[in-house]
Design a protein around this motif. Structure first.
Motif, PDB file in Angstrom:
ATOM      1  N   ALA A  19       0.860  -1.191   0.000  1.00 25.36           N
ATOM      2  CA  ALA A  19       0.000   0.000   0.000  1.00 25.36           C
ATOM      3  C   ALA A  19       0.893   1.236   0.000  1.00 25.36           C
ATOM      4  O   ALA A  19       1.419   1.625   1.047  1.00 25.36           O
ATOM      5  N   LEU A  20       1.052   1.841  -1.165  1.00 33.56           N
ATOM      6  CA  LEU A  20       1.923   3.006  -1.296  1.00 33.56           C
ATOM      7  C   LEU A  20       1.178   4.326  -1.105  1.00 33.56           C
ATOM      8  O   LEU A  20       1.806   5.361  -0.895  1.00 33.56           O
ATOM      9  N   ASN A  21      -0.136   4.296  -1.210  1.00 36.68           N
ATOM     10  CA  ASN A  21      -0.921   5.523  -1.049  1.00 36.68           C
ATOM     11  C   ASN A  21      -2.136   5.253  -0.165  1.00 36.68           C
ATOM     12  O   ASN A  21      -3.284   5.454  -0.562  1.00 36.68           O
TER      13      ASN A  21
ATOM     14  N   TYR B 243       3.492  -0.669   4.027  1.00 36.85           N
ATOM     15  CA  TYR B 243       2.721   0.533   3.725  1.00 36.85           C
ATOM     16  C   TYR B 243       3.488   1.787   4.118  1.00 36.85           C
ATOM     17  O   TYR B 243       4.345   1.760   4.997  1.00 36.85           O
ATOM     18  N   LEU B 244       3.177   2.884   3.425  1.00 38.48           N
ATOM     19  CA  LEU B 244       3.747   4.183   3.758  1.00 38.48           C
ATOM     20  C   LEU B 244       2.842   4.898   4.757  1.00 38.48           C
ATOM     21  O   LEU B 244       1.618   4.829   4.654  1.00 38.48           O
ATOM     22  N   SER B 245       3.464   5.593   5.699  1.00 39.12           N
ATOM     23  CA  SER B 245       2.690   6.315   6.697  1.00 39.12           C
ATOM     24  C   SER B 245       3.529   7.450   7.249  1.00 39.12           C
ATOM     25  O   SER B 245       4.733   7.299   7.450  1.00 39.12           O
ATOM     26  N   GLY B 246       2.882   8.600   7.487  1.00 39.06           N
ATOM     27  CA  GLY B 246       3.649   9.717   8.024  1.00 39.06           C
ATOM     28  C   GLY B 246       2.810  10.948   8.279  1.00 39.06           C
ATOM     29  O   GLY B 246       1.580  10.950   8.125  1.00 39.06           O
TER      30      GLY B 246
ATOM     31  N   SER C 203       1.602  13.476   4.983  1.00 34.91           N
ATOM     32  CA  SER C 203       0.544  12.909   5.819  1.00 34.91           C
ATOM     33  C   SER C 203      -0.349  11.970   5.006  1.00 34.91           C
ATOM     34  O   SER C 203      -0.644  12.238   3.830  1.00 34.91           O
ATOM     35  N   ASN C 204      -0.770  10.884   5.628  1.00 37.18           N
ATOM     36  CA  ASN C 204      -1.713   9.987   4.970  1.00 37.18           C
ATOM     37  C   ASN C 204      -2.981  10.750   4.598  1.00 37.18           C
ATOM     38  O   ASN C 204      -3.477  11.563   5.375  1.00 37.18           O
TER      39      ASN C 204
ATOM     40  N   GLU D  73      11.774   7.621  -0.628  1.00 38.67           N
ATOM     41  CA  GLU D  73      10.910   7.082   0.416  1.00 38.67           C
ATOM     42  C   GLU D  73      10.317   5.731   0.026  1.00 38.67           C
ATOM     43  O   GLU D  73       9.840   4.983   0.889  1.00 38.67           O
ATOM     44  N   ILE D  74      10.323   5.422  -1.262  1.00 39.57           N
ATOM     45  CA  ILE D  74       9.779   4.148  -1.727  1.00 39.57           C
ATOM     46  C   ILE D  74      10.861   3.070  -1.785  1.00 39.57           C
ATOM     47  O   ILE D  74      10.559   1.876  -1.813  1.00 39.57           O
ATOM     48  N   GLU D  75      12.131   3.460  -1.783  1.00 38.02           N
ATOM     49  CA  GLU D  75      13.211   2.480  -1.890  1.00 38.02           C
ATOM     50  C   GLU D  75      13.159   1.413  -0.801  1.00 38.02           C
ATOM     51  O   GLU D  75      13.439   0.234  -1.077  1.00 38.02           O
TER      52      GLU D  75
END
Length: 311
Positions: A8-10, A59-62, A88-89, A117-119
């Motif tokens: 989940a990237l977005n 997943y990305l989160s911030g 921010s999500n 940030e995706i690496e």
């Protein structure tokens, strides 16, 4: 133990609520507000967990909403691997208008990410040992267009089946690159991919051409109430959706993908996994807001409701 990884990237904090009327200018008073950890990959992971499977999620989160998202996700039996980001999500809103039974869905594009940030996600995949990787959802702003094709390459090198449910340039680039085990576009996404309006017959032809070109081994085209089409080297299978009492169409596609992959992991055939996915998509329609499908509903519909239309 299942060996499925969802990406989940977005991801989005999904907020659902009810309102008597949705009107311009005037305040719209809402009630029954609920929050869920959403976004394609997270929804897929939630479905697999609901069905009784084990799944991991990267997943990305911030930002200021990241902690809220992390907390919402923590309530599910999912192996969570959080990758921090500066942004921010996003927060998505679904309003159910009680007076008309219409749904109004507001989906922001989300934060812009630095490719760096995706690496860590790519690094995680390089070290992952499993059977399936499911990349579901749109790419965040700033993400390289080859993000999903890189994942497909890594999966292929490691002998892992790569499943994709996305849209736009990222989908087009990945299809041009190939290496996808299972692609799950909606009819509108397939139309945008091939650049023309499609009826069912032409959708079958378009998906068959993509399979012949090596873009994907299996393509499951969802068509809402009309059912779905499965295309692969064995030919074309069409199945009807199950007629159910409709509460919300939100999450039907993610339920379809999650259930299909989990049923494959249980050792079932592609045909049966396709039928199970349709049952899950129909089950999701029975639930309000972004609740997704329920296990008992999925199995009841699978055992009693989904039939092959014609092959």
């Amino acid at each position: 133990m299942e060996r499925i990884l969802a990406i989940a990237l977005n991801p989005a904090i999904d907020v659902s609520c009810d309102a008597e009327h949705v009107r311009p200018t005037l305040k719209t008073r809402t009630q029954n507000q609920k929050h869920y950890a959403g976004g394609g990959g997270a929804n897929v992971a939630r479905v697999i967990a609901e069905l009784g499977g084990r799944v991991e999620l990267v997943y990305l989160s911030g930002g200021i909403t990241g902690p809220l998202y992390d907390g919402l996700l923590a309530q599910y039996d999912i192996g969570r691997h959080r990758i921090g980001m500066a942004g921010s999500n996003r927060i998505a809103l679904m309003v159910h208008e009680l007076d008309t039974n219409f749904e109004y869905r507001f989906v922001p594009e989300g934060p812009s990410v630095d490719p760096k940030e995706i690496e860590p996600v790519h690094d995680f995949i390089e070290n992952y040992d499993g059977d399936y990787i499911v990349a579901s959802g749109s790419l965040p702003l700033g993400a390289p267009v080859d993000t999903y094709s890189r994942m497909a390459d890594a999966a292929k090198r490691k002998g892992i089946r790569f499943v994709l449910d996305s849209s736009g340039d990222a989908l087009r680039h990945t299809m041009d690159h190939g290496g996808v085990f299972l692609l799950k576009p909606s009819m509108s996404e397939l139309e945008k991919l091939v650049g023309q309006r499609l009826d069912e017959r032409h959708a079958c032809a378009a998906a068959s051409e993509l399979v012949k070109k090596g873009a994907a081994e299996n393509i499951a085209v969802s068509m809402g109430k009309s059912g779905a089409i499965l295309v692969n080297a064995d030919g074309v299978v069409r199945m009807r959706s199950v007629h159910v009492r409709e509460a919300s169409a939100v999450g039907a596609g993610d339920s379809f993908v999650g259930a299909m992959v989990w049923w494959l992991e249980q050792g079932n055939s592609m045909h049966e996994a396709f039928r199970f996915g349709i049952a899950a998509g129909s089950a999701a329609v029975m639930t309000p807001g972004t609740v997704l499908c329920r296990r008992d509903d999925v199995f009841a519909l699978y055992e009693n409701g989904v039939t092959t239309a014609h092959g």
